[in-house]
Design a protein around this motif. Structure first.
Motif, PDB file in Angstrom:
ATOM      1  N   ARG A  74      19.661  30.463  21.728  1.00 14.55           N
ATOM      2  CA  ARG A  74      20.103  30.182  23.097  1.00 14.55           C
ATOM      3  C   ARG A  74      20.241  31.482  23.894  1.00 14.55           C
ATOM      4  N   ARG A 123      18.167  32.442  27.319  1.00 18.22           N
ATOM      5  CA  ARG A 123      18.839  32.771  28.581  1.00 18.22           C
ATOM      6  C   ARG A 123      18.662  34.217  29.005  1.00 18.22           C
ATOM      7  N   HIS A 164      17.100  21.531  19.549  1.00 16.43           N
ATOM      8  CA  HIS A 164      17.819  21.061  20.722  1.00 16.43           C
ATOM      9  C   HIS A 164      18.816  22.136  21.152  1.00 16.43           C
ATOM     10  N   GLN A 165      19.338  22.008  22.389  1.00 16.26           N
ATOM     11  CA  GLN A 165      20.266  23.058  22.824  1.00 16.26           C
ATOM     12  C   GLN A 165      21.474  23.150  21.898  1.00 16.26           C
ATOM     13  N   GLN A 166      21.855  22.010  21.317  1.00 14.25           N
ATOM     14  CA  GLN A 166      23.012  22.011  20.414  1.00 14.25           C
ATOM     15  C   GLN A 166      22.707  22.779  19.129  1.00 14.25           C
ATOM     16  N   ASN A 209      22.175  26.774  20.180  1.00 13.68           N
ATOM     17  CA  ASN A 209      23.426  27.514  20.390  1.00 13.68           C
ATOM     18  C   ASN A 209      23.862  28.249  19.130  1.00 13.68           C
ATOM     19  N   ARG A 210      23.560  27.688  17.977  1.00 10.73           N
ATOM     20  CA  ARG A 210      23.975  28.338  16.726  1.00 10.73           C
ATOM     21  C   ARG A 210      22.805  28.896  15.931  1.00 10.73           C
TER      22      ARG A 210
END
Lengths: 160, 291
Positions: B78, B82, B102-104, B107-108
């Motif tokens: 992520r 960004r 997926h973004q979820q 993120n990790r």
């Protein structure tokens, strides 16, 4: 083998101290240890998104994160979303648009949408962006249209 | 299911992590956990020790210099997605990263975790291949550098020794008159790619191809480079006929098949994606010809 670790974290704004086994994942820690059973466990391998929570503000699968990894982190769950008995605007919109039926996926969906709202920083969102965010949350009954309609009502082009 | 029991370690430095990996039996590095944790929950992986790199801040940095980027192994996908620095210096990576999970999970999930896991359907190894990326690896003897192609060894297997960890990825800065493109095909966005293609094309002042890179994922257990097709493009203008020919040649690449996606289906996809990705890269490189 019990591999004990002492952790300190905040959950929905409140500090929590606990001793956890290394193999305990964050979802089970929230549910079994803290009795916060709003975070649901679906597939336990990161596919369904039912267990989505926010970790330092970012959505994450709590079945793929160890409780010990949450040491020092800020965790937000569905229990912290409604305030003083009032539904959060995202919850109210989901309700208005029939964005839930059985409700199993809903806590994860709400947490994803809260992240989306914070990330948009006032921008108008299109349907594609909303669907991309929700693609990480499987729902087996509503078919997503109600969820998308709810998000569009809140953040879409016609609401500003 | 739940993960089997293990002992958890959270080193605070690379040296400490390397020492742990060298002294523990059946230890695995825990990066973002978006592949290892499912494998443990499904009981297909059962390490006795997890060495979590998540507390080593120096591993999660993106740094830029004149030649390119250094991306720390623990940088989240992520953060790469960004990053303005990544978008500007390495658009190929920026384009591909949005296809990762997926973004979820982004993120990790981490850059280094994906590179070390080496799933045949993963995007980042294909990008590393197309970029001729170098990897910096820490072991008991200090740091060493390795080309990505000497790092990817086999199905889900790198050439990292048991007491080594990936520290960072070196991605070259996109050159002037260079264009790149990443394309993949899957049945739903965010699934693992059935076939993915990462391309780079550099043109000279007259519009002819100076260098080409074509990396393919999903065709085999590790990313493939289509070296002969790359070489055949050099010196030519990136016109429609030339790029169509490259696509046809790519469709002859031997592919692995499985019960869902047989080899000839993957070859068809490969031919189409190579042609489209080269076309897009040529346009981005500033090709004036009608590609």
């Amino acid at each position: 083998m019990f591999d004990a670790h002492d952790i300190t974290l905040t959950v929905n704004g409140a500090e929590v101290r606990a001793r956890v086994d290394a193999r305990s994942n964050l979802a089970d820690f929230l549910r079994h240890h803290l009795r916060l059973t709003g975070t649901h466990v679906g597939c336990e391998h990161g596919v369904c998104g039912a267990c989505t929570v926010l970790v330092d503000g970012a959505s994450a699968r709590s079945c793929l994160m160890l409780a010990v990894q949450a040491d020092g982190r800020r965790i937000e769950t569905i229990e912290g979303v409604a305030r003083d008995g009032e539904l959060h605007p995202i919850q109210a919109a989901l309700s208005r648009h029939h964005g839930l039926q059985c409700g199993y996926c809903t806590p994860g969906v709400v947490m994803t949408l809260i992240e989306l709202e914070r990330d948009r920083q006032g921008r108008v969102l299109g349907e594609d962006e909303i669907r991309a965010a929700l693609s990480g949350n499987l729902c087996r009954c509503t078919g997503y249209q109600g969820m998308v309609d709810a998000a569009l009502e809140l953040w879409g082009a016609n609401t500003e | 299911m739940k993960a089997p029991a293990f002992k958890y370690h959270a080193p605070r430095s690379v040296a400490e992590a390397v020492a742990l990996m060298g002294s523990l039996d059946n230890a695995r590095v825990l990066a973002g956990g978006q592949s290892l944790m499912p494998m443990m929950n499904l009981r297909v992986a059962a390490p006795d020790h997890l060495v979590d790199l998540g507390r080593i801040a120096e591993l999660a940095r993106i740094e830029a210099d004149d030649e390119g980027l250094w991306i720390g192994a623990m940088t989240s996908q992520r953060a790469v997605e960004r990053s303005d620095v990544v978008a500007q210096a390495c658009p190929l990576l920026a384009e591909a990263i949005a296809h990762v999970g997926h973004q979820q999970t982004r993120n990790r999930g981490t850059v280094g975790g994906s590179l070390c896991h080496l799933d045949p359907g993963a995007e980042l190894p294909v990008v590393a291949s197309a970029l001729d990326a170098e990897l910096e690896i820490a072991g008991p003897g200090g740091l060493r550098r390795l080309k990505f192609h000497d790092f990817a060894a086999d199905y889900l297997t790198s050439t990292l020794a048991a007491d080594e960890i990936l520290v960072r990825l070196r991605a070259p800065r996109q050159a002037a008159r260079e264009g790149s493109a990443f394309l993949e095909f899957n049945r739903r966005p965010a699934d693992f790619a059935i076939v993915s293609v990462a391309t780079r094309l550099r043109l000279d002042g007259a519009g002819a191809i100076v260098s080409a890179a074509i990396a393919v994922g999903g065709a085999s257990f590790k990313p493939l480079r289509l070296g002969e097709i790359e070489a055949a493009l050099v010196g030519k203008a990136p016109d429609e006929a030339t790029l169509a020919q490259a696509g046809e040649a790519a469709a002859a690449t031997p592919c692995d098949g499985d019960e869902l996606y047989p080899a000839d289906y993957r070859q068809d996809l490969l031919g189409t994606l190579v042609r489209r990705a080269l076309t897009r890269a040529a346009l981005r490189a500033g090709a004036q010809t009608h590609v």
